[in-house]
Design a protein around this motif. Structure first.
Motif, PDB file in Angstrom:
ATOM      1  N   CYS A 136      36.144  31.840  39.247  1.00 57.33           N
ATOM      2  CA  CYS A 136      36.707  33.091  39.731  1.00 57.33           C
ATOM      3  C   CYS A 136      35.685  33.585  40.719  1.00 57.33           C
ATOM      4  N   ASN A 137      36.916  34.518  41.190  1.00 58.59           N
ATOM      5  CA  ASN A 137      36.614  34.685  42.483  1.00 58.59           C
ATOM      6  C   ASN A 137      35.943  35.868  42.491  1.00 58.59           C
ATOM      7  N   SER A 138      35.541  36.722  40.772  1.00 57.22           N
ATOM      8  CA  SER A 138      33.827  37.939  40.736  1.00 57.22           C
ATOM      9  C   SER A 138      33.145  37.267  40.567  1.00 57.22           C
ATOM     10  N   TYR A 139      32.192  35.925  40.196  1.00 61.58           N
ATOM     11  CA  TYR A 139      31.708  35.492  39.650  1.00 61.58           C
ATOM     12  C   TYR A 139      30.734  34.720  40.726  1.00 61.58           C
ATOM     13  N   LEU A 140      29.932  34.960  41.435  1.00 55.18           N
ATOM     14  CA  LEU A 140      29.079  33.936  41.948  1.00 55.18           C
ATOM     15  C   LEU A 140      28.835  32.237  41.377  1.00 55.18           C
ATOM     16  N   VAL A 141      28.974  31.619  42.138  1.00 57.30           N
ATOM     17  CA  VAL A 141      28.753  29.778  42.002  1.00 57.30           C
ATOM     18  C   VAL A 141      28.112  29.670  40.901  1.00 57.30           C
ATOM     19  N   SER A 142      26.593  30.734  41.044  1.00 53.91           N
ATOM     20  CA  SER A 142      25.272  29.977  40.617  1.00 53.91           C
ATOM     21  C   SER A 142      25.572  30.267  38.518  1.00 53.91           C
ATOM     22  N   ALA A 143      26.896  31.544  38.976  1.00 52.84           N
ATOM     23  CA  ALA A 143      27.175  32.025  37.474  1.00 52.84           C
ATOM     24  C   ALA A 143      28.345  31.568  36.411  1.00 52.84           C
ATOM     25  N   GLN A 144      28.462  30.661  37.958  1.00 55.25           N
ATOM     26  CA  GLN A 144      30.225  29.879  36.932  1.00 55.25           C
ATOM     27  C   GLN A 144      29.113  28.784  36.187  1.00 55.25           C
ATOM     28  N   GLN A 145      28.146  28.344  37.133  1.00 55.90           N
ATOM     29  CA  GLN A 145      27.242  27.067  36.216  1.00 55.90           C
ATOM     30  C   GLN A 145      27.168  26.854  35.334  1.00 55.90           C
ATOM     31  N   GLU A 146      25.992  28.634  35.017  1.00 52.04           N
ATOM     32  CA  GLU A 146      25.856  28.942  33.795  1.00 52.04           C
ATOM     33  C   GLU A 146      26.432  28.661  32.440  1.00 52.04           C
ATOM     34  N   LEU A 147      27.818  29.056  32.832  1.00 54.17           N
ATOM     35  CA  LEU A 147      28.815  29.403  32.293  1.00 54.17           C
ATOM     36  C   LEU A 147      29.121  27.754  31.758  1.00 54.17           C
ATOM     37  N   GLY A 148      28.741  26.938  32.660  1.00 56.46           N
ATOM     38  CA  GLY A 148      29.435  25.607  32.235  1.00 56.46           C
ATOM     39  C   GLY A 148      28.253  25.174  30.960  1.00 56.46           C
ATOM     40  N   PHE A 149      27.404  25.416  31.922  1.00 56.98           N
ATOM     41  CA  PHE A 149      25.991  24.966  30.801  1.00 56.98           C
ATOM     42  C   PHE A 149      26.123  25.716  29.046  1.00 56.98           C
ATOM     43  N   ALA A 150      26.391  27.371  29.219  1.00 56.11           N
ATOM     44  CA  ALA A 150      26.868  27.669  27.655  1.00 56.11           C
ATOM     45  C   ALA A 150      27.722  26.823  27.592  1.00 56.11           C
ATOM     46  N   PHE A 151      28.751  26.283  28.264  1.00 54.21           N
ATOM     47  CA  PHE A 151      29.778  26.057  27.091  1.00 54.21           C
ATOM     48  C   PHE A 151      30.222  24.786  26.529  1.00 54.21           C
TER      49      PHE A 151
ATOM     50  N   SER B  31      42.607  33.244  40.196  1.00 54.93           N
ATOM     51  CA  SER B  31      42.760  34.413  40.710  1.00 54.93           C
ATOM     52  C   SER B  31      43.468  33.488  42.693  1.00 54.93           C
ATOM     53  N   GLU B  32      42.609  32.728  42.938  1.00 50.67           N
ATOM     54  CA  GLU B  32      42.670  32.627  44.594  1.00 50.67           C
ATOM     55  C   GLU B  32      43.935  31.760  44.775  1.00 50.67           C
ATOM     56  N   ALA B  33      44.301  30.875  43.640  1.00 49.87           N
ATOM     57  CA  ALA B  33      45.939  30.145  43.499  1.00 49.87           C
ATOM     58  C   ALA B  33      46.859  30.932  43.782  1.00 49.87           C
ATOM     59  N   ALA B  34      46.676  31.354  42.888  1.00 51.50           N
ATOM     60  CA  ALA B  34      47.538  32.551  42.747  1.00 51.50           C
ATOM     61  C   ALA B  34      47.937  33.696  43.751  1.00 51.50           C
ATOM     62  N   ARG B  35      46.656  33.923  44.978  1.00 49.86           N
ATOM     63  CA  ARG B  35      47.108  34.984  45.898  1.00 49.86           C
ATOM     64  C   ARG B  35      47.834  34.001  47.166  1.00 49.86           C
ATOM     65  N   ARG B  36      47.300  32.389  46.936  1.00 45.73           N
ATOM     66  CA  ARG B  36      48.044  32.152  47.745  1.00 45.73           C
ATOM     67  C   ARG B  36      49.498  31.232  48.062  1.00 45.73           C
ATOM     68  N   LEU B  37      50.169  31.545  46.306  1.00 46.19           N
ATOM     69  CA  LEU B  37      51.251  30.870  46.277  1.00 46.19           C
ATOM     70  C   LEU B  37      51.976  32.335  46.672  1.00 46.19           C
ATOM     71  N   ASP B  38      51.767  33.515  45.983  1.00 45.96           N
ATOM     72  CA  ASP B  38      51.740  35.008  45.757  1.00 45.96           C
ATOM     73  C   ASP B  38      52.278  35.565  47.513  1.00 45.96           C
ATOM     74  N   VAL B  39      51.546  35.247  48.520  1.00 42.61           N
ATOM     75  CA  VAL B  39      51.473  35.254  49.756  1.00 42.61           C
ATOM     76  C   VAL B  39      52.425  34.480  50.304  1.00 42.61           C
ATOM     77  N   VAL B  40      52.411  33.627  50.132  1.00 41.34           N
ATOM     78  CA  VAL B  40      53.868  32.450  51.144  1.00 41.34           C
ATOM     79  C   VAL B  40      55.482  33.125  50.317  1.00 41.34           C
ATOM     80  N   GLN B  41      55.261  33.133  48.883  1.00 38.30           N
ATOM     81  CA  GLN B  41      56.643  33.469  48.171  1.00 38.30           C
ATOM     82  C   GLN B  41      57.243  35.263  49.079  1.00 38.30           C
ATOM     83  N   SER B  42      55.605  35.887  48.609  1.00 44.01           N
ATOM     84  CA  SER B  42      56.227  37.766  49.642  1.00 44.01           C
ATOM     85  C   SER B  42      55.505  38.133  50.524  1.00 44.01           C
ATOM     86  N   PRO B  43      55.619  37.539  51.284  1.00 46.70           N
ATOM     87  CA  PRO B  43      54.916  38.384  52.575  1.00 46.70           C
ATOM     88  C   PRO B  43      54.428  39.243  53.108  1.00 46.70           C
TER      89      PRO B  43
END
Lengths: 186, 199
Positions: A136-151, B31-43
């Motif tokens: 997720c671009n909105s969260y830090l890598v460390s938070a991502q790992q915390e979420l993994g452990f929480a799962f 969302s990272e994969a989505a943005r990469r796909l989107d810019v290729v399809q609609s620059p």
């Protein structure tokens, strides 16, 4: 009436957690989102539908569930449009349909759903703790790992919760009641 | 029987269709994969923005006269990913220079307050960005939100006073459109893209 009030309370609680959800994926995915689903379950607590609707409602709930499981949906849920969609769809398209279909689901189907929930949490836990990239671009890598452990912790807790009645008898049924557990599956 | 199954079939088809749509045909789950796909399809058209480089000179973000611009978003005191990606960026620059390609490389700071020209020059020195083919530059503070939005770059503060961001190599084609995104270490893919063949 009491259930509706409780449902609205859960909903208000979830909406109040919006800052916490933006700060940590654990609070977002494992506190706020489940609260919204709970709100839907409580809102639909006293409603009943005919058996014919059980499967379509279950499929609706599964679709909503899978949608909100996508990492890109979790990112989207932090934008204004996504947040509105989350606050409405998790109770109405996941909580309520799940509650309405649940009484009609047989023990095998319930067991299947529970087993899948456990294995899916395990896979997600592995993915979020070991992914070499940020999911997720909105969260830090460390938070991502915390979420993994929480799962993983959640999977372990649910496994105990669901296995204990199966192994040792459900309190409501008496131990190893002859009626089986189809009446009182949680 | 058919009438009883119909609502279930409809729900299954609708659910599958929705999930298919929202993952761009099961291609983009993040969302990272989505943005990469989107810019290729609609620059996306890149606006005319001037950046300030390591020596305080104004440089355009947009490609000039048919060149291609490669952009990386960075902050100069970044401890991990920017350092590694800068090494890959340097390799891309060296190989493009050997080919004589008309390509400009820009490391754009998303922390223009701290990244003064002096600070950017230190980063440039450390990675051999000499300001000829590859330079380090910062946008004006007021242009920054628009740029991050256009390139879909999410920057969040980390625990150590730095930032985490979706680091990537962004391609601005000669016509001024942001048209592709590559991993920072995808040296071969970027070179193949610039060579004309889409990898």
């Amino acid at each position: 009436m009491r259930m509706i009030c409780l449902g609205l309370l859960a909903m208000a609680e979830a909406v109040a957690l919006r800052e916490a959800a933006a700060a940590s994926p654990v609070q977002h995915v494992l506190v706020q989102m489940p609260l919204l689903v709970l709100a839907g379950v409580l809102l639909g607590w006293n409603l009943r539908v005919r058996r014919d609707w059980a499967v379509p409602l279950l499929l609706t709930a599964l679709t909503a569930f899978l949608f909100w499981m996508l990492p890109r949906s979790v990112d989207w849920a932090l934008t204004p449009a996504g947040e509105a969609a989350k606050n409405l769809s998790l109770p109405l398209l996941l909580g309520v349909p799940l509650r309405l279909s649940w009484p009609w689901l047989g023990p095998v189907l319930r067991g299947f759903l529970k087993a899948n929930a456990l294995s899916m949490l395990g896979v997600l836990g592995f993915l979020y703790t070991h992914a070499p990239v940020r999911i997720c671009n909105s969260y830090l890598v460390s938070a991502q790992q915390e979420l993994g452990f929480a799962f993983l912790y959640l999977a372990a807790a649910l496994a105990c919760l669901w296995a204990i009645p199966v192994l040792f008898g459900h309190p409501k049924c008496g131990s190893f009641g002859t009626a089986g557990c189809s009446r009182c599956g949680v | 029987m058919l009438a009883r199954a119909l609502p279930s079939v409809l729900a299954a088809v609708a659910g599958g269709g929705i999930l298919w749509q929202v993952t761009d045909g099961a291609q983009a789950f993040t969302s990272e994969a989505a943005r990469r796909l989107d810019v290729v399809q609609s620059p996306r058209q890149v606006p005319e923005v001037l950046l300030e480089d390591m020596v305080g000179r104004q440089v355009p973000l947009l490609p000039q006269a048919g060149e291609v611009v490669l952009v990386e978003f960075i902050y100069t005191v970044c401890g991990d990913i920017c350092q590694i990606s800068a090494a890959d960026f340097a390799e891309i620059r060296d190989r493009l220079r050997a080919q004589g390609a008309r390509v400009r490389l820009l490391s754009v700071s998303f922390d223009p307050e701290r990244d003064t020209p002096e600070q950017m020059a230190i980063y440039g020195d450390a990675h051999e960005a000499d300001g000829v083919m590859w330079t380090v530059a910062r946008p004006r503070q007021k242009d920054l939100p628009g740029l991050l939005k256009l390139f879909d770059v999410t920057v969040i503060p980390d625990e150590w006073g730095g930032f985490q961001h979706n680091a990537a190599i962004h391609v601005i084609s000669g016509d001024g459109s942001f048209s592709a995104v590559y991993d920072t270490d995808a040296v071969e893919a970027v070179l193949a893209h610039l060579d004309g063949g889409q990898p």
